[in-house]
Design a protein around this motif. Structure first.
Motif, mmCIF file in Angstrom:
data_model
loop_
_atom_site.group_PDB
_atom_site.id
_atom_site.type_symbol
_atom_site.label_atom_id
_atom_site.label_comp_id
_atom_site.label_asym_id
_atom_site.label_seq_id
_atom_site.Cartn_x
_atom_site.Cartn_y
_atom_site.Cartn_z
ATOM 1 N N PRO A 158 -23.483 3.042 80.561
ATOM 2 C CA PRO A 158 -24.794 2.969 81.241
ATOM 3 C C PRO A 158 -25.249 1.522 81.377
ATOM 4 O O PRO A 158 -25.014 0.698 80.494
ATOM 5 N N ARG B 282 -27.584 5.327 75.436
ATOM 6 C CA ARG B 282 -27.318 4.005 76.014
ATOM 7 C C ARG B 282 -25.995 3.415 75.537
ATOM 8 O O ARG B 282 -25.637 2.311 75.915
ATOM 9 N N GLN C 238 -29.950 6.774 89.028
ATOM 10 C CA GLN C 238 -31.067 7.613 88.599
ATOM 11 C C GLN C 238 -32.178 7.596 89.634
ATOM 12 O O GLN C 238 -33.106 6.797 89.558
ATOM 13 N N GLU D 70 -28.814 -0.509 82.494
ATOM 14 C CA GLU D 70 -30.216 -0.466 82.880
ATOM 15 C C GLU D 70 -30.544 -1.710 83.692
ATOM 16 O O GLU D 70 -30.081 -2.801 83.385
ATOM 17 N N THR E 75 -31.547 3.165 85.914
ATOM 18 C CA THR E 75 -30.295 3.149 85.172
ATOM 19 C C THR E 75 -29.159 3.610 86.076
ATOM 20 O O THR E 75 -29.330 4.531 86.875
ATOM 21 N N GLU F 292 -37.784 0.193 87.031
ATOM 22 C CA GLU F 292 -36.779 0.261 85.986
ATOM 23 C C GLU F 292 -35.893 1.469 86.269
ATOM 24 O O GLU F 292 -36.386 2.586 86.428
ATOM 25 N N GLY G 67 -30.959 -5.701 80.397
ATOM 26 C CA GLY G 67 -30.042 -5.300 81.460
ATOM 27 C C GLY G 67 -28.845 -6.226 81.559
ATOM 28 O O GLY G 67 -27.712 -5.772 81.791
#
Length: 317
Positions: free
Chosen positions: A64, A52, A94, A66, A79, A77, A192
């Motif tokens: 990254p 992360r 993702q 999220e 990313t 959820e 996030g």
């Protein structure tokens, strides 16, 4: 409820050729061949297990982000991994095609059709704006659902539902589970927003465009404002949970109080019944004409005395 992104089908499609020519390469994690080719070409690690942290790799900064998004009547959820370079922007989603990035694509295409020019920095700015707007919509909907849970907590605290049946532990437990899920969602949303703010700070450090330098403080302010709003919702959930747990404790105490009063009322008659259950050779009151009625009257009196005492002390309320 948070679903793992692997449970969702991968949306098909490719980044618009015009946007790709402008410097945005949009990929998905399951596009193994294309993703591997991009990683080899630019010397990057864009795999989901890379961690992360934001890392500088060569001429790129890999960031990254999220997100908690709303899709198909449930919260997901996911990313997005951004690799921001001077001449190319790579995004790897993702498994889930983000509607926010689709909207950003349309906005960028409109800019191109209007004769404007784009570079990776400007496109990254537009994508961060779209992701922040998507997070705002998700948190706003979570807040609306929290209002429904607030009504459920108020009904449980009041003791009676609309059906005039007392709200029991099962009703409170279901609300507590829903609040726990909402707390997890909001915590992920706060996280996030922190990652979005980090991406914005890296973009501010990376860009030399004067217009972006002027616009980025406003974007970062919006991101931080939404994070504070999400934290407010998180505190609201905590207060509801505390209120619910207090209500549950009160109801448990009420149950114990009822059994305590019953025990206090029936203990004297039980003692009297136990006394007359003994096998004594001589019991003179049995010879009295009204002996049975006297014993019954005294037994009732012994039961009413503790009840009157409890009521006088206000323990029945």
């Amino acid at each position: 409820m948070i679903q793992n992104q692997s449970d969702q089908p991968l949306a098909c499609g490719h980044a618009d050729k015009r946007l790709q020519a402008s410097g945005w390469l949009r990929l998905w994690a399951r596009q193994g061949e294309q993703l591997a080719g991009a990683q080899r070409e630019h010397g990057l690690d864009l795999s989901p297990g890379r961690g992360r942290a934001a890392i500088e790799e060569g001429d790129f900064i890999v960031i990254p982000v999220e997100m908690v998004i709303r899709a198909a009547d449930q919260y997901l959820e996911t990313t997005v991994v951004f690799a921001l370079g001077k001449h190319v922007l790579i995004s790897v989603e993702q498994d889930v095609r983000l509607g926010a990035l689709d909207q950003a694509s349309e906005q960028l295409l409109e800019t191109l059709e209007a004769g404007g020019t784009l570079d990776p920095m400007a496109m990254m700015f537009t994508l961060l704006e779209a992701l922040n707007d998507s997070a705002h919509a998700a948190i706003r909907e979570i807040s609306a659902r929290l209002d429904e849970h607030s009504e459920a907590v108020a009904a449980a605290s009041g003791g009676f539902e609309m059906s005039k049946c007392q709200a029991g532990v099962a009703d409170i437990a279901s609300t507590a589970i829903a609040l726990g899920e909402a707390e997890e969602l909001v915590a992920k949303a706060v996280e996030g927003q922190l990652m979005l703010a980090r991406a914005g700070r890296w973009l501010r450090r990376f860009t030399s465009d004067a217009r972006l330098q002027q616009s980025l403080p406003t974007l970062l302010s919006d991101i931080h404002s939404l994070r504070r709003y999400a934290r407010f919702q998180h505190d609201k959930i905590r207060n509801l949970q505390q209120s619910l747990m207090t209500t549950l404790d009160i109801k448990q105490n009420q149950v114990i109080k009822v059994f305590t009063v019953i025990t206090a009322v029936f203990t004297p008659p039980t003692l009297v019944g136990a006394f007359y259950g003994q096998n004594f050779a001589y019991m003179p009151e049995l010879q009295l004409p009204w002996g049975e009625w006297i014993v019954m009257l005294l037994t009732g009196l012994f039961a009413l005395v503790p009840l009157a005492y409890i009521k006088r002390k206000g323990w029945m309320r």
